[in-house]
Design an enzyme around this catalytic site. Sequence first.
Site, PDB file in Angstrom:
ATOM      1  N   CYS A   2      16.237  -1.144  -5.961  1.00 20.16           N
ATOM      2  CA  CYS A   2      16.430  -0.645  -7.329  1.00 20.16           C
ATOM      3  C   CYS A   2      15.108  -0.355  -8.024  1.00 20.16           C
ATOM      4  CB  CYS A   2      17.179  -1.689  -8.152  1.00 20.16           C
ATOM      5  SG  CYS A   2      18.729  -2.167  -7.399  1.00 20.16           S
ATOM      6  N   ARG A  27      11.582   4.262  -3.454  1.00 20.95           N
ATOM      7  CA  ARG A  27      12.099   2.914  -3.197  1.00 20.95           C
ATOM      8  C   ARG A  27      13.483   2.958  -2.558  1.00 20.95           C
ATOM      9  NH1 ARG A  27       9.435  -0.855  -6.644  1.00 20.95           N
ATOM     10  NH2 ARG A  27      11.282  -2.152  -6.891  1.00 20.95           N
ATOM     11  N   TRP A  71      20.224   0.586  -5.649  1.00 13.98           N
ATOM     12  CA  TRP A  71      20.389   0.474  -4.201  1.00 13.98           C
ATOM     13  C   TRP A  71      21.449  -0.605  -4.015  1.00 13.98           C
ATOM     14  CZ3 TRP A  71      18.640  -3.236  -0.326  1.00 13.98           C
ATOM     15  CH2 TRP A  71      18.616  -2.731   0.970  1.00 13.98           C
ATOM     16  N   ASN A  97      16.984  -5.471 -11.536  1.00 12.63           N
ATOM     17  CA  ASN A  97      16.613  -5.431 -10.121  1.00 12.63           C
ATOM     18  C   ASN A  97      16.590  -6.879  -9.632  1.00 12.63           C
ATOM     19  OD1 ASN A  97      15.535  -4.978  -7.598  1.00 12.63           O
ATOM     20  ND2 ASN A  97      13.481  -4.456  -8.326  1.00 12.63           N
ATOM     21  N   GLY A  98      17.147  -7.146  -8.445  1.00 15.77           N
ATOM     22  CA  GLY A  98      17.193  -8.514  -7.924  1.00 15.77           C
ATOM     23  C   GLY A  98      18.635  -8.891  -7.632  1.00 15.77           C
ATOM     24  N   GLU A 464       6.285  -0.991  17.288  1.00 17.87           N
ATOM     25  CA  GLU A 464       6.084  -0.217  16.069  1.00 17.87           C
ATOM     26  C   GLU A 464       6.452   1.253  16.281  1.00 17.87           C
ATOM     27  OE1 GLU A 464       5.862  -0.719  13.090  1.00 17.87           O
ATOM     28  OE2 GLU A 464       4.974   1.065  12.223  1.00 17.87           O
ATOM     29  N   LYS A 468       9.286   3.223  14.110  1.00 18.03           N
ATOM     30  CA  LYS A 468       9.044   4.496  13.406  1.00 18.03           C
ATOM     31  C   LYS A 468      10.076   5.518  13.827  1.00 18.03           C
ATOM     32  CE  LYS A 468       7.138   3.436  10.933  1.00 18.03           C
ATOM     33  NZ  LYS A 468       6.349   2.360  10.427  1.00 18.03           N
ATOM     34  N   GLU A 471      13.705   4.665  12.490  1.00 20.53           N
ATOM     35  CA  GLU A 471      13.967   4.694  11.048  1.00 20.53           C
ATOM     36  C   GLU A 471      13.940   6.097  10.465  1.00 20.53           C
ATOM     37  OE1 GLU A 471      11.337   2.639   8.228  1.00 20.53           O
ATOM     38  OE2 GLU A 471       9.676   2.904   9.611  1.00 20.53           O
ATOM     39  N   HIS A 487      14.769  -6.762  33.466  1.00 23.92           N
ATOM     40  CA  HIS A 487      15.644  -7.926  33.228  1.00 23.92           C
ATOM     41  C   HIS A 487      16.871  -7.541  32.394  1.00 23.92           C
ATOM     42  CE1 HIS A 487      12.671 -10.494  35.084  1.00 23.92           C
ATOM     43  NE2 HIS A 487      11.748  -9.895  34.348  1.00 23.92           N
ATOM     44  N   LYS A 586      11.955   1.307   0.293  1.00 17.24           N
ATOM     45  CA  LYS A 586      10.534   1.095   0.512  1.00 17.24           C
ATOM     46  C   LYS A 586      10.165  -0.362   0.305  1.00 17.24           C
ATOM     47  CE  LYS A 586       6.276   2.340   1.265  1.00 17.24           C
ATOM     48  NZ  LYS A 586       5.945   2.584   2.669  1.00 17.24           N
TER      49      LYS A 586
HETATM   50  C1  AGP Z   1       8.301   0.258   7.894  1.00 20.62           C
HETATM   51  O1  AGP Z   1       8.224   1.591   8.207  1.00 20.62           O
HETATM   52  C2  AGP Z   1       9.440  -0.173   7.146  1.00 20.62           C
HETATM   53  N1  AGP Z   1       9.802   0.695   6.128  1.00 20.62           N
HETATM   54  C3  AGP Z   1       9.624  -1.651   6.907  1.00 20.62           C
HETATM   55  O2  AGP Z   1       9.838  -2.215   8.171  1.00 20.62           O
HETATM   56  C4  AGP Z   1       8.527  -2.444   6.175  1.00 20.62           C
HETATM   57  O3  AGP Z   1       7.377  -2.518   6.957  1.00 20.62           O
HETATM   58  C5  AGP Z   1       9.063  -3.851   5.846  1.00 20.62           C
HETATM   59  O4  AGP Z   1      10.154  -3.725   4.977  1.00 20.62           O
HETATM   60  C6  AGP Z   1       8.017  -4.757   5.253  1.00 20.62           C
HETATM   61  O5  AGP Z   1       7.502  -4.251   4.062  1.00 20.62           O
HETATM   62  P1  AGP Z   1       6.221  -4.882   3.394  1.00 20.62           P
HETATM   63  O6  AGP Z   1       5.063  -4.609   4.275  1.00 20.62           O
HETATM   64  O7  AGP Z   1       6.112  -4.164   2.068  1.00 20.62           O
HETATM   65  O8  AGP Z   1       6.465  -6.336   3.232  1.00 20.62           O
END
Ligand code: AGP
Length: 591
Positions: A2, A27, A71, A97-98, A464, A468, A471, A487, A586
């Site tokens: 949010c 966000r 959100w 928010n929260g 990683e 990427k 997502e 395995h 985000k």
């Molecule tokens: C990464 O591309 C993601 N969007 C996500 O995994 C992100 O790294 C994770 O939510 C942690 O965020 P932060 O580094 O702000 O704590």
Amino acid sequence: MCGIVGYIGYSKADNVIISSLKRLEYRGYDSWGVAISEGGRLNVYKQVGAIGEVESYELGDSTIGIGHTRWATHGKPSEVNAHPHLDCNKRIAIVHNGIIENFLPLKERLIKEGHRFVSETDTEVIAHLIEKNYKGDLEKAVVAALPELKGSYAIVAISSKERKLVACRYKSPLILGVGDGEYFIASDVPAVLEYTNRVVYLEDGDVVTITDSGYEIKNNGVEVSRKVELVSWSIEDAEKGGYEHFMLKEIHETPRVIEDTLLGYVSETIDLDVSFAAGTSEIIFVACGTSYHAALVGKYVIEEMSGIPVRVEYASEFNYHPAPLSRSLVVGITQSGETADTLEALRKAKRAGARVLAITNVLGSSVTRIADYVIYTRAGPEIGVAATKTFIAQLVVIYLMAAKLSMLTRSEVEKLVLELKLLPERVRRILDKEDKIREIGEFLADYENMMYIGRGLGYPVALEGALKMKEISYIHAEGYPAGELKHGPFALLGKETPVVACVIRDNTYDITLNNIKEVKARDSPVIAIADEKDEEVEKYVDFVVRTPEVDRIFTPVTYSVALQLLAYYTAKKRGCEIDKPRHLAKSVTVE
Ligand code: AGP
């Protein structure tokens, strides 16, 4: 996650609020809404979906109001669940928010007392609690409602009767923007940058009351003064600068980000102060997502260079493991500084008496208030939901930490510093050749499943790379240690499942090549990420993404930039919403 905006000043509030909400779109949200106070009543507008391109909205001429991007957590995305939420008499509107953890018992009690609820949200109880305590003074009503709430919140409240905003925060981010004769309240700095660069980072427990003549912050009923910080980010920093997507722009900023981060901590030698680690028995990294992968690189590098044992834990799982010892150093890595799981893990570490260090990109973020020590990455604002340049900045800080914790001789440190200073140029060379990566990315766009493999330092890079890819392109991509494939995951190989292999020319090299041969024998197309001096690998794979040669410990930097571009071009070819992938946010401010 949010986004909150509040405005009081001299401009038409609906336009200011909507333009500020757009700056928080990164966000992630599924619905949005605005409320303005005008002529003794509240005008409210809510909508499901994106805000869109309309420049001007006609809610009225009022110069005070609040807005929100939602959100969904409690209740599906719908107009009725979108914020702002109102009390029964439509005299009070709030955005939140929260998560209010005890909203159900509160709601049941309020219903018995005669309050009528319209939404499925946890938030609506806040509006009714404020209503219950409202006797003509919004601040008093908010303050009286807060002790009833369990959970996390950033709240802004407005009433139809008074020309003021009342905002408060607990475990959710909130900043105050201070303009000339106008004030803003928001979840994050980009929301206000168009109007002011003077910002107050509110702290947990702060309640701020804002009127036309100024603002007053109280904590526990006592007036407190908070520093007004000057934000150096320009509005351009927070915009696309000619690139089609923020993600591509941010990948291209990597060389500068490495330079800026080094500038902060390196001169002739490494100036980073690591006295916080003196006498530590172990280092425990806690983080989520991409930051977790940075931590995994940290494990390899710090253990190898310093011999200090390193544990890496998903922040969300940290609670279910033995508490750290008081001699442990617990390091939270979080680019946003607001990830709820990471913050909670660090609070647990503090309760156990451990030393807590935060590595973050956001000045004044929540993590900086929890940690005993903070190291900032200097990546600037990252708008694309996929973390790219901030990941590389985290790696740079980790290398510096590892070097300072190690027993390296002076000349070894000098050599390392030299190598680090060459990294921006190495990354520029990858960016200059991105056409080749685009071709391979476009080739991958037709597949629905992928594997990423690596050994040693190549393993977190594979994880990683897969994150990427999944997502932003929505291709199912899994990262594995190369030795693990046989395995179980071997069963998934075949010509319909390409494999990306991170091949590093170190003691993992020969065995990784063997693993590639095993994969090829099962018909999977193989894309190798390798350095330009590797003459062997191309014999066994279908494509090679070449990166400039660097010291092996820095391959996570060069290989990851290549993998970020690979994911970007695959997603682009598939027509995906690259900067705002579906279902993602985000900044994940709920546990
Ligand atoms: C990464 O591309 C993601 N969007 C996500 O995994 C992100 O790294 C994770 O939510 C942690 O965020 P932060 O580094 O702000 O704590």
